[in-house]
Design a protein around this motif. Structure first.
Motif, PDB file in Angstrom:
ATOM      1  N   GLY A  58     -55.947  10.936 103.804  1.00 48.57           N
ATOM      2  CA  GLY A  58     -54.505  11.035 103.978  1.00 48.57           C
ATOM      3  C   GLY A  58     -53.747   9.945 103.251  1.00 48.57           C
ATOM      4  N   ILE A  59     -54.320   8.739 103.196  1.00 49.06           N
ATOM      5  CA  ILE A  59     -53.641   7.640 102.512  1.00 49.06           C
ATOM      6  C   ILE A  59     -53.732   7.801 101.004  1.00 49.06           C
ATOM      7  CG2 ILE A  59     -53.761   5.149 102.081  1.00 49.06           C
ATOM      8  CD1 ILE A  59     -54.562   4.785 104.987  1.00 49.06           C
ATOM      9  N   TYR A  60     -54.857   8.301 100.505  1.00 49.71           N
ATOM     10  CA  TYR A  60     -55.031   8.414  99.055  1.00 49.71           C
ATOM     11  C   TYR A  60     -54.263   9.595  98.462  1.00 49.71           C
ATOM     12  CZ  TYR A  60     -56.970   9.336  94.488  1.00 49.71           C
ATOM     13  OH  TYR A  60     -57.105   9.583  93.153  1.00 49.71           O
ATOM     14  N   PHE A  61     -54.145  10.696  99.190  1.00 53.19           N
ATOM     15  CA  PHE A  61     -53.614  11.918  98.576  1.00 53.19           C
ATOM     16  C   PHE A  61     -52.244  11.735  97.934  1.00 53.19           C
ATOM     17  CE2 PHE A  61     -51.575  16.052  98.412  1.00 53.19           C
ATOM     18  CZ  PHE A  61     -52.562  16.806  97.785  1.00 53.19           C
ATOM     19  N   PRO A  62     -51.318  10.934  98.488  1.00 48.01           N
ATOM     20  CA  PRO A  62     -50.022  10.788  97.810  1.00 48.01           C
ATOM     21  C   PRO A  62     -50.119  10.274  96.384  1.00 48.01           C
ATOM     22  CG  PRO A  62     -49.862   9.989 100.055  1.00 48.01           C
ATOM     23  CD  PRO A  62     -51.308  10.275  99.807  1.00 48.01           C
ATOM     24  N   SER A  63     -51.240   9.651  96.042  1.00 50.87           N
ATOM     25  CA  SER A  63     -51.357   9.151  94.672  1.00 50.87           C
ATOM     26  C   SER A  63     -51.461  10.259  93.639  1.00 50.87           C
ATOM     27  CB  SER A  63     -52.590   8.236  94.556  1.00 50.87           C
ATOM     28  OG  SER A  63     -53.779   9.000  94.728  1.00 50.87           O
ATOM     29  N   VAL A  64     -51.764  11.495  94.069  1.00 55.69           N
ATOM     30  CA  VAL A  64     -51.892  12.602  93.114  1.00 55.69           C
ATOM     31  C   VAL A  64     -50.775  13.617  93.283  1.00 55.69           C
ATOM     32  CG1 VAL A  64     -54.394  12.338  92.930  1.00 55.69           C
ATOM     33  CG2 VAL A  64     -53.449  13.872  94.664  1.00 55.69           C
ATOM     34  N   THR A  65     -49.737  13.266  94.042  1.00 57.30           N
ATOM     35  CA  THR A  65     -48.702  14.262  94.351  1.00 57.30           C
ATOM     36  C   THR A  65     -47.568  14.292  93.348  1.00 57.30           C
ATOM     37  OG1 THR A  65     -47.604  12.645  95.782  1.00 57.30           O
ATOM     38  CG2 THR A  65     -49.138  14.188  96.819  1.00 57.30           C
ATOM     39  N   GLY A  66     -47.674  13.578  92.266  1.00 61.69           N
ATOM     40  CA  GLY A  66     -46.574  13.591  91.306  1.00 61.69           C
ATOM     41  C   GLY A  66     -46.652  14.703  90.296  1.00 61.69           C
TER      42      GLY A  66
END
Length: 1040
Positions: free
Chosen positions: A382-390
């Motif tokens: 959950g913490i890592y996934f935002p890094s690929v949301t762009g």
């Protein structure tokens, strides 16, 4: 073309006011033509010129079409590199890479970290493939990702997912601002903190981030409000900082293989110490030949060396100094291969290092490096996934791209491929170069407050610190730029009325009110105060969005709709389905409760849009899926008739019209809704006399739909234009419905004034309808006195629904009261069932058998058996039959004028409708009311009176046949109707509704008029009657 359209070219956002709703259905064709040119060469098609333009005009409009707002022309870019690739890179390579990736690698280990990165990058790559197919299937106006999703899935899904995407982008802004403040307060200016944070207690740090984060948000909001062009100009600078930082990481890896940097880490036993409070990793040091305690000694001991009282663990264990970055060739990769999860406030320890445990567990642990949260695999996902949301940062700028169909697929996929390689390589390189305890040290407390990844950088750690700071700033600005545009696109679509105010924009098309709302929601994320807590929230919203992007592509591909022709060819429905499954899995893996909240939120928005009645038709895939599902279901239904357990009345409602083409009996629609409660098939239809080419059916159709909406009747509406009503109703009975979804019952109103009508068509049409429903094996429900039936607003406080079960018609009489009592109008009514016993029947046994039958049917009803003894036919019955036959003969044999026929028919009607209730002393005639009793004496008196008045009908009674010459069949039928009516009126006169078996019409059409008389006598004296004629099939069963 309209006059206002001639002045400026069509734009998706409308004129410069910016308040117009962009519509993909706006006309791209012009009907203007020059008669001097087209009149000679195209005279054959001149009649169609007003509605179908010339091809040259159409092509000219298509060539001049633009999806870019008037004021955003200066922001356009031709390159997928500048318009899509760079924004995606900037959003993907950001806060998580610099602040959390090392911690994730150290906590999960290289193997599990690679699994996390691979899952997340696979999810985004599959989503990008699906998004590319959707983006290249037509013009993508401003609105980007929301536009693509909504037009592919419809307004309900589009609005729900669009809001999820908007909130995800907004909370991403919160995350980037929190990341910016974490870098600023932890690594650049720690002394700027307003609140001093205790070790292991994050409250003070969170308060500092809330204060500074709010200030940063205000500044960023002002920058975005002043002009997006400044954000776009700064974007390249911010991205340059990101790329320089990444290059510094790779350079540091190479340098570590040659000459590892000197970054000592002090261990006490196997525990990692915070080295911000001491300079040397020694207990004592020799100064001028004197053993002197160090700063580290003073942290764990009290007093001098000779009489010191020290921490037991400090006494029993030695200090060890190791390098934070042993180097690429040091072999530390084997130690970092597997995970090291820990509990909250657990000490970060190095495995394999000798240590002696202390017996006293009360020692102070504030000097060690501690875990600030409990770690486990799903949390890290959950913490890592935002890094690929762009990945949608480029598609959000579709309004600024000259050719979105070319730029979005190429730029997005290139960005994902590049960043995936960077992330995967960084996971391996971090694990191969940096010591495990340093990797697990989230805030760099073991290396004097230095960012963990910065210890690896070359030539200086400040390259990473400054680069990551500006990277987070740039990503935050991009989020605050993109989120208001998404909200503006949703508001302009008009599917959620409460958002319409946010559709306004400035003269250059940039949002106005959407920006303050975005800033307010972003502030909520900042007030949470922790990057680790905000990251899973925005992960849910983005994953929900990605799920539906994949669903949209899969649905469109499987449906193979003619309009599905993407230019991007490298897609397949299986890839979209895999991406959808992976997105759903990651939602529940990251946080199952956040996933449920996101799904519930989307469901509420979906139902709200559905409830508000989104009247948008975008040719979406969900509608196509519904059509395919309906087709499949209809084909399956036609394979075999429905089982008795699944039988329910599928109604064909025959409506009559008034002179203004309005619904004559609205209560018939109310009764339909009460009987159906929205379940099953309802076809409300009517027949309009005339020709179809007159196009007069549209008004009637709209009137019927309005009446259905008012009475809350759910179903279909159908109007047939026919030369006469008889043929029209016949066609409807035969052909209404489709496949296995056809009606099995017909509901109509009783022709109330059939005797007074100038024409006999009303009752003849009624009898023909009865015959046709019987021939079609369909049930028939005839509501008499329909205007007295309760409306949907009424509530019957008490009363009964009486069923008179005379003949077995398949159990429909039993089923109808049960269905009615499911509705709130009839819920409080009790059900009573009456049956008739003949002379040779055992009424007691019949009652027991009927009670047992109802018990097996699971119906709650009171049972009563009525004994109807066979007696002599009364004089009243003979007279009733006599008058009936006289009336029939009169209308057949006498050629009366229109006026005379009406007067004579009224005379016979007055005689015929006089109730025989006075025979039981129940009638109370008054001087101004027609007497309802007809006897032989009154017949003779009436005959003499008319003879004296020289009436034109005096000779009719000379033609009166003797009683013994009457048709005995008619006499018997009249006898049954009279006797049964006496019993029904006696038992059920006060009932709220009476259900009766409807006898069939005579096979000989010559007795049709007599049939109407029988039904009138049968139902005389009853308020609400429903005549029921079954379809000769069982519709209710005792079996499970």
């Amino acid at each position: 073309m309209k006059e206002e359209d001639k002045d400026e070219p069509y734009t998706a956002a409308g004129p410069n006011s910016g308040d117009e709703t962009p519509r993909e259905t706006s006309s791209l064709i012009s009907t203007d033509h020059d008669d001097s040119i087209y009149g000679k060469n195209m005279a054959l098609y001149e009649d169609e010129m007003d509605s179908t333009p010339m091809v040259s005009s159409l092509l000219n409009k298509l060539a001049n079409y633009t999806n870019i707002t008037q004021g955003a022309v200066d922001l356009q870019t031709d390159s997928h590199r500048d318009g899509v690739f760079l924004p995606c890179m900037q959003n993907i390579l950001g806060v998580i890479l610099f602040l959390r990736l090392t911690w994730i690698v150290g906590t999960a280990g290289i193997v599990e970290a690679l699994a996390i990165v691979f899952m997340c990058c696979s999810c985004t790559m599959l989503t990008a493939i699906s998004m590319s197919a959707i983006a290249t299937n037509g013009v993508v106006p401003a609105g980007g990702s929301y536009y693509m999703i909504s037009r592919a899935l419809g307004p309900e899904f589009g609005g729900a997912v669009g809001l999820c995407f908007y909130l995800g982008t907004t909370f991403a802004g919160s995350m980037y601002i929190l990341g910016t403040m974490e870098i600023f307060l932890t690594y650049i200016m720690p002394n700027a903190a307003v609140f001093k944070a205790e070790t292991g207690e994050p409250t003070g740090m969170q308060n500092n981030m809330r204060i500074y984060g709010t200030c940063c948000l205000v500044i960023m909001t002002l920058v975005v409000f002043v002009g997006v062009k400044y954000v776009n100009k700064l974007a390249l600078v911010f991205l340059s900082c990101v790329m320089l930082s990444i290059m510094a990481i790779y350079a540091g890896v190479i340098q570590s293989a040659i000459k590892p940097p000197n970054s000592p880490v002090c261990l006490l036993g196997n525990r990692t110490l915070q080295n911000s409070r001491f300079d040397k990793c020694l207990k004592t040091e020799l100064i001028n030949n004197v053993t002197t305690p160090t700063q580290l000694w003073k942290l764990f001991c009290e007093g001098g060396i000779e009489n010191a009282t020290c921490d037991e663990y400090f006494t029993h264990n030695n200090l060890t100094e190791i390098q934070a970055v042993p180097g690429l060739l040091s072999g530390v990769i084997s130690d970092n291969m597997w995970g090291h999860y820990g509990q909250y406030r657990a000490i970060v320890e190095k495995e394999g290092q000798s240590s002696e445990r202390a017996s006293d567990n009360t020692n102070d642990i504030s000097y060690y490096v501690l875990n600030d949260i409990t770690t486990f695999f799903t949390l890290l996902v959950g913490i890592y996934f935002p890094s690929v949301t762009g990945i949608m940062a480029g598609s959000n700028r579709s309004g600024d791209l000259r050719d979105p169909q070319r730029s979005i697929p190429t730029g997005t996929i290139m960005a994902i491929a590049t960043t995936s390689i960077i992330y995967l390589s960084c996971v391996v390189l971090f694990g191969a170069c940096i010591e495990g305890v340093v990797l697990r040290d989230k805030y760099g407390e073991s290396v004097k407050g230095t960012l963990a990844v910065a210890t690896l950088a070359w030539p200086s750690s400040w390259v990473i610190v400054i680069g990551s700071f500006f990277s987070c700033c740039g990503a935050g600005l991009q989020s605050l730029t993109g989120a208001p545009r998404i909200l503006q696109a949703i508001a302009r679509d008009g599917i959620m009325p409460f958002l319409q105010v946010f559709g306004h924009s400035k003269s250059n098309g940039e949002p106005t009110w959407a920006l303050p709302l975005t800033a307010a929601i972003c502030e909520i994320g900042i007030l949470i105060g922790s990057l680790d807590h905000v990251a899973p929230i925005l992960s849910m919203f983005f994953l929900m969005c990605y799920l539906f992007v994949n669903l949209a592509c899969a649905v469109q591909t499987l449906l193979r709709t003619p309009n599905w022709r993407p230019r991007f060819k490298f897609y397949h429905w299986s890839l979209s389905f895999l991406g959808m499954s992976l997105s759903l899995s990651l939602m529940f893996v990251s946080s199952w409760y956040y996933a449920l909240v996101a799904i519930l939120f989307s469901g509420c928005i979906y139902k709200y849009i559905e409830y508000r009645g989104a009247e948008k038709e975008w040719g979406d895939g969900i509608r196509g899926l519904s059509l395919n599902a309906a087709q499949y279901a209809l084909i399956k239904l036609e394979e075999a008739p429905p089982h008795t357990k699944n039988w329910r009345p599928q109604l064909l409602v025959l409506l009559k019209l008034d002179s203004d083409l309005g619904v004559k009996h609205p209560c018939l629609l109310s009764f339909t809704s009460q009987l159906k409660a929205g379940k099953g098939l309802t076809i409300v239809c009517s027949v309009l006399e005339g020709t179809y080419m007159a196009l007069i059916a549209e008004q009637l159709l709209s009137n019927i739909k309005a009446a259905m909406a008012k009475e809350k009747t759910k179903g279909f509406c159908h109007v047939v234009v026919s030369s006469n009503q008889r043929d029209g109703f016949s066609h409807l009975i035969q052909s209404a419905g489709l496949g296995g979804m056809k009606h099995n019952a017909v509901l109509m109103a009783w022709p109330a004034n059939w005797k007074q009508a100038e024409s006999s068509l009303s009752w003849k049409n009624f009898i023909e309808t009865v015959r046709e429903t019987t021939a079609a094996h369909q049930a028939l429900l005839v509501a008499k006195n329909i205007d007295t039936f309760p409306t949907n607003q009424d509530r019957l406080a008490e009363g009964t629904i009486d069923v008179w079960w005379i003949v077995h018609d398949g159990g429909l009489l039993m089923l109808l009261p049960f269905l009615l009592r499911q509705h709130k109008v009839w819920r409080r009514c009790k059900m009573r069932i009456f049956t008739v016993a003949q002379m040779d029947d055992n009424s007691i046994q019949m009652k027991k058998d009927l009670q047992m039958f109802l018990y097996h049917l699971r119906l709650d009803a009171k049972v009563e058996v009525v004994e109807m003894h066979a007696g002599d036919i009364s004089a009243f019955t003979y007279e009733k039959t006599l008058v009936m036959e006289q009336r029939s003969q009169m209308l057949k044999q006498m050629q009366l004028s229109k006026t005379e026929r009406g007067r004579e028919a009224q005379l016979i009607h007055d005689r015929n409708t006089k109730s025989h209730a006075t025979l039981n002393d129940k009638a109370t005639p008054t001087s101004d009311r027609v007497h309802m009793t007809w006897t032989k004496e009154k017949l003779n008196g009436e005959r003499n009176r008319h003879r004296e008045a020289h009436m034109t009908v005096r000779d009719i009674f000379n033609m009166k046949p003797e009683w013994e010459n009457l048709d005995q069949t008619n006499v018997r039928r009249m006898h049954t109707a009279v006797k049964l009516n006496e019993v029904v009126v006696n038992k059920s006169q006060g009932a709220q509704l009476v259900l009766l078996n409807m006898p069939g019409p005579p096979k000989n059409k010559g007795g049709d008029e007599n049939y109407m008389e029988f039904l009138e006598v049968l139902t005389e004296g009853l308020d609400r009657v429903l005549l029921v004629r079954g379809s000769s099939r069982e519709v209710i069963t005792i079996y499970s």
